[in-house]
Motif scaffolding. Structure first.
Motif, PDB file in Angstrom:
ATOM      1  N   MET A   1      -6.304 120.600  16.519  1.00 18.25           N
ATOM      2  CA  MET A   1      -6.241 121.938  16.118  1.00 18.25           C
ATOM      3  C   MET A   1      -6.249 121.656  14.597  1.00 18.25           C
ATOM      4  SD  MET A   1      -6.473 124.298  18.399  1.00 18.25           S
ATOM      5  CE  MET A   1      -6.031 125.999  17.438  1.00 18.25           C
ATOM      6  N   LEU A   2      -7.117 122.227  13.550  1.00 19.03           N
ATOM      7  CA  LEU A   2      -7.251 122.481  12.052  1.00 19.03           C
ATOM      8  C   LEU A   2      -6.941 123.580  11.394  1.00 19.03           C
ATOM      9  CD1 LEU A   2      -9.485 119.746  12.053  1.00 19.03           C
ATOM     10  CD2 LEU A   2      -6.945 119.027  11.411  1.00 19.03           C
ATOM     11  N   GLN A   3      -5.820 123.486  10.172  1.00 21.30           N
ATOM     12  CA  GLN A   3      -5.800 124.894  10.023  1.00 21.30           C
ATOM     13  C   GLN A   3      -7.492 124.983   8.431  1.00 21.30           C
ATOM     14  OE1 GLN A   3      -2.723 124.229   6.607  1.00 21.30           O
ATOM     15  NE2 GLN A   3      -1.597 125.513   9.188  1.00 21.30           N
ATOM     16  N   PRO A   4      -8.546 125.836   8.069  1.00 13.93           N
ATOM     17  CA  PRO A   4      -9.164 125.751   7.323  1.00 13.93           C
ATOM     18  C   PRO A   4      -9.702 124.651   6.246  1.00 13.93           C
ATOM     19  CG  PRO A   4      -8.764 127.902   8.349  1.00 13.93           C
ATOM     20  CD  PRO A   4      -7.553 126.849   8.497  1.00 13.93           C
ATOM     21  N   GLN A   5      -8.802 124.827   5.689  1.00 13.47           N
ATOM     22  CA  GLN A   5      -8.876 123.800   4.744  1.00 13.47           C
ATOM     23  C   GLN A   5      -9.134 122.479   4.848  1.00 13.47           C
ATOM     24  OE1 GLN A   5      -6.343 125.730   5.118  1.00 13.47           O
ATOM     25  NE2 GLN A   5      -3.770 124.579   4.316  1.00 13.47           N
ATOM     26  N   GLU A   6      -8.262 122.382   5.745  1.00 14.99           N
ATOM     27  CA  GLU A   6      -8.295 120.243   6.661  1.00 14.99           C
ATOM     28  C   GLU A   6      -9.473 120.051   7.125  1.00 14.99           C
ATOM     29  OE1 GLU A   6      -3.563 119.192   8.498  1.00 14.99           O
ATOM     30  OE2 GLU A   6      -5.238 121.346   9.402  1.00 14.99           O
ATOM     31  N   LEU A   7     -10.421 121.269   7.979  1.00 21.58           N
ATOM     32  CA  LEU A   7     -12.297 121.547   8.346  1.00 21.58           C
ATOM     33  C   LEU A   7     -12.727 120.953   7.109  1.00 21.58           C
ATOM     34  CD1 LEU A   7     -13.818 121.440  10.655  1.00 21.58           C
ATOM     35  CD2 LEU A   7     -13.694 124.011  10.369  1.00 21.58           C
TER      36      LEU A   7
ATOM     37  N   ALA B   1     -12.258 119.785   3.796  1.00 26.48           N
ATOM     38  CA  ALA B   1     -11.779 118.572   3.869  1.00 26.48           C
ATOM     39  C   ALA B   1     -12.868 117.438   4.480  1.00 26.48           C
ATOM     40  CB  ALA B   1     -10.701 118.045   4.016  1.00 26.48           C
ATOM     41  N   ILE B   2     -12.641 117.141   5.604  1.00 29.98           N
ATOM     42  CA  ILE B   2     -13.783 116.697   6.155  1.00 29.98           C
ATOM     43  C   ILE B   2     -14.801 116.974   6.372  1.00 29.98           C
ATOM     44  CG2 ILE B   2     -13.441 116.639   8.999  1.00 29.98           C
ATOM     45  CD1 ILE B   2     -10.984 116.915   9.662  1.00 29.98           C
TER      46      ILE B   2
ATOM     47  N   SER C   1       5.142 117.214  13.994  1.00 30.53           N
ATOM     48  CA  SER C   1       3.498 117.737  14.367  1.00 30.53           C
ATOM     49  C   SER C   1       2.688 118.598  13.177  1.00 30.53           C
ATOM     50  CB  SER C   1       2.831 117.864  15.467  1.00 30.53           C
ATOM     51  OG  SER C   1       1.314 118.453  15.586  1.00 30.53           O
ATOM     52  N   GLY C   2       3.374 119.528  13.108  1.00 38.12           N
ATOM     53  CA  GLY C   2       2.855 120.250  11.732  1.00 38.12           C
ATOM     54  C   GLY C   2       2.938 119.942  10.286  1.00 38.12           C
ATOM     55  N   ALA C   3       3.624 118.416  10.267  1.00 43.41           N
ATOM     56  CA  ALA C   3       4.439 118.368   8.588  1.00 43.41           C
ATOM     57  C   ALA C   3       3.240 116.964   8.705  1.00 43.41           C
ATOM     58  CB  ALA C   3       5.754 117.669   8.855  1.00 43.41           C
ATOM     59  N   PHE C   4       2.180 116.926   9.788  1.00 45.69           N
ATOM     60  CA  PHE C   4       1.070 115.629  10.028  1.00 45.69           C
ATOM     61  C   PHE C   4      -0.120 116.890   8.956  1.00 45.69           C
ATOM     62  CE2 PHE C   4       4.675 114.526  11.790  1.00 45.69           C
ATOM     63  CZ  PHE C   4       4.997 113.150  10.973  1.00 45.69           C
ATOM     64  N   GLY C   5      -0.581 116.673   7.836  1.00 44.95           N
ATOM     65  CA  GLY C   5      -1.679 117.869   7.643  1.00 44.95           C
ATOM     66  C   GLY C   5      -2.811 117.070   6.826  1.00 44.95           C
ATOM     67  N   VAL C   6      -3.796 117.136   6.628  1.00 44.50           N
ATOM     68  CA  VAL C   6      -5.013 116.254   6.304  1.00 44.50           C
ATOM     69  C   VAL C   6      -4.799 116.628   4.825  1.00 44.50           C
ATOM     70  CG1 VAL C   6      -7.591 116.006   5.782  1.00 44.50           C
ATOM     71  CG2 VAL C   6      -6.557 116.802   8.240  1.00 44.50           C
TER      72      VAL C   6
ATOM     73  N   GLU D   1      -3.302 118.482   1.284  1.00 43.59           N
ATOM     74  CA  GLU D   1      -1.442 118.728   0.057  1.00 43.59           C
ATOM     75  C   GLU D   1      -1.081 119.887   0.737  1.00 43.59           C
ATOM     76  OE1 GLU D   1       1.023 117.044  -0.758  1.00 43.59           O
ATOM     77  OE2 GLU D   1      -0.885 115.329  -0.058  1.00 43.59           O
ATOM     78  N   ASP D   2      -1.679 121.210   0.763  1.00 40.72           N
ATOM     79  CA  ASP D   2      -1.880 122.515   1.547  1.00 40.72           C
ATOM     80  C   ASP D   2      -1.579 122.650   2.771  1.00 40.72           C
ATOM     81  OD1 ASP D   2      -2.935 123.517  -1.379  1.00 40.72           O
ATOM     82  OD2 ASP D   2      -3.948 123.758  -0.505  1.00 40.72           O
ATOM     83  N   ALA D   3      -2.318 121.834   3.692  1.00 43.20           N
ATOM     84  CA  ALA D   3      -2.241 122.186   4.877  1.00 43.20           C
ATOM     85  C   ALA D   3      -0.035 121.322   5.419  1.00 43.20           C
ATOM     86  CB  ALA D   3      -2.702 120.753   6.148  1.00 43.20           C
ATOM     87  N   LYS D   4      -0.167 120.581   4.404  1.00 43.19           N
ATOM     88  CA  LYS D   4       1.608 119.940   4.596  1.00 43.19           C
ATOM     89  C   LYS D   4       2.469 121.103   4.331  1.00 43.19           C
ATOM     90  CE  LYS D   4      -0.298 114.885   4.431  1.00 43.19           C
ATOM     91  NZ  LYS D   4      -0.466 113.752   2.870  1.00 43.19           N
ATOM     92  N   ASN D   5       1.855 121.388   3.263  1.00 44.69           N
ATOM     93  CA  ASN D   5       3.186 122.080   2.652  1.00 44.69           C
ATOM     94  C   ASN D   5       3.300 123.649   3.249  1.00 44.69           C
ATOM     95  OD1 ASN D   5       4.043 120.460   0.777  1.00 44.69           O
ATOM     96  ND2 ASN D   5       2.683 121.010  -0.765  1.00 44.69           N
ATOM     97  N   THR D   6       2.173 123.903   4.178  1.00 44.58           N
ATOM     98  CA  THR D   6       2.981 125.389   4.783  1.00 44.58           C
ATOM     99  C   THR D   6       3.911 125.245   5.585  1.00 44.58           C
ATOM    100  OG1 THR D   6       1.074 125.055   6.859  1.00 44.58           O
ATOM    101  CG2 THR D   6       0.168 125.281   4.246  1.00 44.58           C
ATOM    102  N   GLY D   7       4.743 124.401   6.101  1.00 45.79           N
ATOM    103  CA  GLY D   7       5.353 124.737   7.005  1.00 45.79           C
ATOM    104  C   GLY D   7       4.995 124.802   8.587  1.00 45.79           C
ATOM    105  N   LYS D   8       3.910 125.516   8.638  1.00 46.74           N
ATOM    106  CA  LYS D   8       3.713 125.642  10.534  1.00 46.74           C
ATOM    107  C   LYS D   8       3.459 124.691  11.145  1.00 46.74           C
ATOM    108  CE  LYS D   8       0.238 129.260   8.637  1.00 46.74           C
ATOM    109  NZ  LYS D   8      -1.095 129.541   8.894  1.00 46.74           N
ATOM    110  N   LYS D   9       4.009 124.640  12.010  1.00 47.69           N
ATOM    111  CA  LYS D   9       4.067 123.958  13.491  1.00 47.69           C
ATOM    112  C   LYS D   9       3.425 124.297  14.301  1.00 47.69           C
ATOM    113  CE  LYS D   9       8.549 123.147  11.892  1.00 47.69           C
ATOM    114  NZ  LYS D   9       9.716 122.985  12.021  1.00 47.69           N
TER     115      LYS D   9
END
Length: 75
Positions: free
Chosen positions: A13-19, A21-22, A60-65, A67-75
């Protein structure tokens, strides 16, 4: 490696900004597919040196693609 040799599916599962970036990396590198881009990024990540192991208890939510994804605090 042919498609027939790949018999394991990995779903993430990815957040929109992670997708985004990829996808931007994929198009910049002219990768033929999203899957090939992700495999190449995994290959590069697994070959990388100089990073610490994940601390115990890190969610798991602490690992993002991104910086925005890393700082959202979502899990």
């Amino acid at each position: 490696m042919s498609r027939e040799e790949r018999d394991v599916r990995l779903q993430i599962m990815l957040q929109p900004q992670e997708l985004k970036a990829i996808e931007e990396w994929r198009f910049d590198k002219r990768m033929p597919s999203r899957a090939s881009a992700v495999r190449e990024l995994l290959r590069r990540g697994l070959a990388a040196e100089g990073f610490d192991l994940a601390p115990d208890g890190k969610q798991s939510g602490a690992f993002g693609v991104t910086e925005d994804a890393k700082n959202t605090g979502k899990k």
